[in-house]
Enzyme design. Structure first.
Site, short mmCIF file in Angstrom:
data_model
loop_
_atom_site.label_atom_id
_atom_site.label_comp_id
_atom_site.label_asym_id
_atom_site.label_seq_id
_atom_site.Cartn_x
_atom_site.Cartn_y
_atom_site.Cartn_z
N ASN A 3 2.99 -7.31 -2.70
CA ASN A 3 2.69 -8.21 -1.56
C ASN A 3 1.84 -7.51 -0.50
O ASN A 3 1.61 -8.08 0.56
CB ASN A 3 3.99 -8.75 -0.93
CG ASN A 3 4.81 -7.65 -0.27
OD1 ASN A 3 4.50 -6.47 -0.41
ND2 ASN A 3 5.86 -8.03 0.44
N ASP A 11 5.67 -11.43 -3.59
CA ASP A 11 6.77 -10.77 -2.88
C ASP A 11 7.99 -10.83 -3.80
O ASP A 11 8.51 -11.92 -4.07
CB ASP A 11 7.04 -11.50 -1.56
CG ASP A 11 8.12 -10.81 -0.74
OD1 ASP A 11 8.96 -10.10 -1.32
OD2 ASP A 11 8.13 -11.00 0.49
N THR A 46 2.80 -2.46 2.38
CA THR A 46 2.43 -1.09 2.73
C THR A 46 1.38 -0.53 1.77
O THR A 46 0.91 0.59 1.96
CB THR A 46 3.67 -0.16 2.70
OG1 THR A 46 4.29 -0.26 1.42
CG2 THR A 46 4.67 -0.56 3.77
N GLY A 47 1.02 -1.29 0.76
CA GLY A 47 -0.03 -0.88 -0.17
C GLY A 47 -1.25 -1.75 0.03
O GLY A 47 -1.26 -2.63 0.89
N TYR A 79 16.79 2.67 4.44
CA TYR A 79 16.11 3.10 3.21
C TYR A 79 17.11 3.73 2.26
O TYR A 79 17.21 3.35 1.09
CB TYR A 79 15.01 4.09 3.58
CG TYR A 79 14.19 4.59 2.41
CD1 TYR A 79 13.39 3.72 1.68
CD2 TYR A 79 14.20 5.94 2.05
CE1 TYR A 79 12.62 4.18 0.62
CE2 TYR A 79 13.42 6.41 1.00
CZ TYR A 79 12.63 5.53 0.29
OH TYR A 79 11.87 6.00 -0.75
N PHE A 114 0.93 3.77 -3.31
CA PHE A 114 0.51 5.15 -3.65
C PHE A 114 0.95 5.51 -5.07
O PHE A 114 0.12 5.74 -5.97
CB PHE A 114 1.09 6.09 -2.58
CG PHE A 114 1.15 7.54 -2.95
CD1 PHE A 114 0.05 8.20 -3.48
CD2 PHE A 114 2.33 8.27 -2.74
CE1 PHE A 114 0.11 9.55 -3.81
CE2 PHE A 114 2.39 9.61 -3.06
CZ PHE A 114 1.30 10.26 -3.60
P1 NAD Z 1 3.95 2.72 -1.01
O1 NAD Z 1 4.34 2.10 0.29
O2 NAD Z 1 2.60 3.32 -1.10
O3 NAD Z 1 4.12 1.68 -2.19
C1 NAD Z 1 5.09 0.68 -2.20
C2 NAD Z 1 4.43 -0.62 -2.62
O4 NAD Z 1 5.43 -1.65 -2.66
C3 NAD Z 1 3.35 -1.08 -1.65
O5 NAD Z 1 2.15 -1.37 -2.35
C4 NAD Z 1 3.94 -2.32 -1.01
O6 NAD Z 1 2.96 -3.26 -0.61
C5 NAD Z 1 4.85 -2.83 -2.12
N1 NAD Z 1 5.93 -3.70 -1.66
C6 NAD Z 1 6.79 -3.47 -0.64
N2 NAD Z 1 7.64 -4.51 -0.52
C7 NAD Z 1 7.31 -5.41 -1.50
C8 NAD Z 1 7.81 -6.67 -1.89
N3 NAD Z 1 8.82 -7.25 -1.25
N4 NAD Z 1 7.22 -7.30 -2.94
C9 NAD Z 1 6.18 -6.73 -3.59
N5 NAD Z 1 5.66 -5.54 -3.26
C10 NAD Z 1 6.21 -4.88 -2.22
O7 NAD Z 1 5.07 3.82 -1.34
P2 NAD Z 1 5.12 4.89 -2.52
O8 NAD Z 1 5.13 6.23 -1.90
O9 NAD Z 1 4.10 4.58 -3.56
O10 NAD Z 1 6.58 4.63 -3.12
C11 NAD Z 1 6.75 3.82 -4.28
C12 NAD Z 1 8.22 3.84 -4.69
O11 NAD Z 1 8.64 5.18 -4.96
C13 NAD Z 1 9.15 3.30 -3.60
O12 NAD Z 1 10.18 2.54 -4.22
C14 NAD Z 1 9.74 4.55 -2.99
O13 NAD Z 1 11.01 4.33 -2.45
C15 NAD Z 1 9.78 5.51 -4.18
N6 NAD Z 1 9.73 6.91 -3.74
C16 NAD Z 1 8.56 7.48 -3.27
C17 NAD Z 1 8.54 8.81 -2.88
C18 NAD Z 1 7.29 9.49 -2.40
O14 NAD Z 1 7.32 10.70 -2.11
N7 NAD Z 1 6.15 8.82 -2.33
C19 NAD Z 1 9.73 9.56 -2.90
C20 NAD Z 1 10.89 8.94 -3.34
C21 NAD Z 1 10.89 7.62 -3.77
#
Ligand code: NAD
Length: 313
Positions: A32, A56, A35-36, A145, A11
């Site tokens: 990887n 990954d 979750t995306g 987390y 996202f």
């Molecule tokens: P998301 O799940 O949409 O994106 C995370 C991405 O990381 C996904 O595309 C997933 O496939 C990828 N991923 C996970 N493990 C992986 C790995 N081992 N190797 C490669 N890719 C991997 O989540 P998001 O909401 O876009 O969050 C992105 C970042 O921002 C995260 O680190 C999250 O902790 C941080 N964050 C988000 C929010 C929010 O409100 N969305 C708030 C605080 C922090």
């Protein structure tokens, strides 16, 4: 400028890639697809300056050629995701962060860690300034987390102090916008899809717990200002406008003109009761503050879900 974005198909990662490309960067997204999804960046794939590589980051991170900036966003981030993927969450926050920092060290790149307001846990200081150390339950289900991110922050500071890596930490508060998944366990997509399909809007507890939500465009602007500064942080990026979860549900019901009834379900374990960023540092040192108002942001996210009825069935 060549920027590596881990989690680039997520996202937030997808919005960052979009903005970096618009600003003239070359962007390499590593993901990887845990979750995306590649669909989040499908519209960017035709651009010469963009590459998406399935990787990954807990295995290893190898990137040939120069890299100027590493943005480490890979991690399950929604409550449903990290509760279902506890080990993956801890691994990407620890080993994944180690590898991303290693890349920044090798290339002499600036490193930016996506940390979170969850490092404050269920806070006993309100609003939360960066100087607050937090109130986290390490052995509760959410600990995977919160503690992974706290470890990632400590590791980032260790690389800064021991290896002289140019690092930054952003603590992101609840963000919403296009490309969120309706079933990811976060309140806004859940309430919106329930409201649009006439299902009951399920508020946890009595809904008096508060959240401060920021629209994704404001967040991306704040993060890029931090990236382009020489600040180490941590820096809170969030919208101080605080609302109760019940008010959020009522607002979404009104903005969608929905007939859904609001119902109450059990509150998750260790769910924070209050949350509001103190953004004094971001205002003073980055000249940043959010500009998208509460209802305007919600209307944009609702419009996205309306435009994608296949997501909210
Ligand atoms: P998301 O799940 O949409 O994106 C995370 C991405 O990381 C996904 O595309 C997933 O496939 C990828 N991923 C996970 N493990 C992986 C790995 N081992 N190797 C490669 N890719 C991997 O989540 P998001 O909401 O876009 O969050 C992105 C970042 O921002 C995260 O680190 C999250 O902790 C941080 N964050 C988000 C929010 C929010 O409100 N969305 C708030 C605080 C922090």
């Amino acid at each position: 400028m060549r920027t590596v974005v881990t989690g680039g198909a997520g996202f937030l990662g997808s919005h960052l890639c979009e903005r970096l490309l618009a600003d003239g960067h070359e962007v390499l997204a590593l993901d990887n697809f845990l979750t995306g999804t590649p669909q989040n960046v499908a519209h960017l794939l035709e651009k010469d300056a963009f590459r998406l590589v399935k990787a990954d980051v807990t295995d290893y991170v190898h990137v040939p050629g120069k890299v100027d900036q590493v943005m480490h966003f890979a991690s399950p981030a929604s409550p449903i995701d990290y509760l279902q993927l506890p080990i993956e969450t801890m691994k990407v926050g620890s080993t994944g962060t180690l590898h991303a920092l290693g890349l920044a060290k090798e290339k002499g790149a600036r490193f930016l860690l996506a940390s979170t307001s969850e490092t404050y846990g269920d806070p006993q200081v309100h609003p939360q300034p960066e100087t607050y150390w937090g109130h986290v339950n390490p052995v509760g289900p959410r600990g995977v987390y919160d503690e992974a991110k706290r470890y990632a922050e400590a590791l980032t500071m260790a690389y800064r102090r021991a290896h002289g890596v140019d690092t930054a930490i952003v603590r992101i508060f609840n963000t919403h916008g296009p490309r969120m998944r309706p079933n990811d366990g976060r309140a806004i997509p859940a309430f919106t899809s329930q409201a649009l399909t006439g299902q009951p809007i399920t508020v946890a507890g009595d809904g008096s717990q508060t959240r401060s939500i920021i629209y994704v465009d404001d967040l991306v602007e704040g993060i890029l200002r931090l990236l382009r500064s020489d600040l180490a942080g941590p820096v809170n990026i969030g919208n101080p406008h605080e609302t109760s979860v019940l008010h959020l549900a009522e607002t979404i019901k009104r903005l969608t003109s929905s007939d859904s009834e609001i119902t109450f379900i059990e509150r998750p374990v260790d769910d924070p009761s209050i949350r509001q960023p103190d953004i004094t540092v971001a205002k003073r040192d980055l000249g940043w503050e959010p500009s998208v108002m509460f209802e305007e942001g919600l209307s944009r996210t609702i419009a996205y879900f309306r435009d994608h009825p296949e997501l909210v069935r």
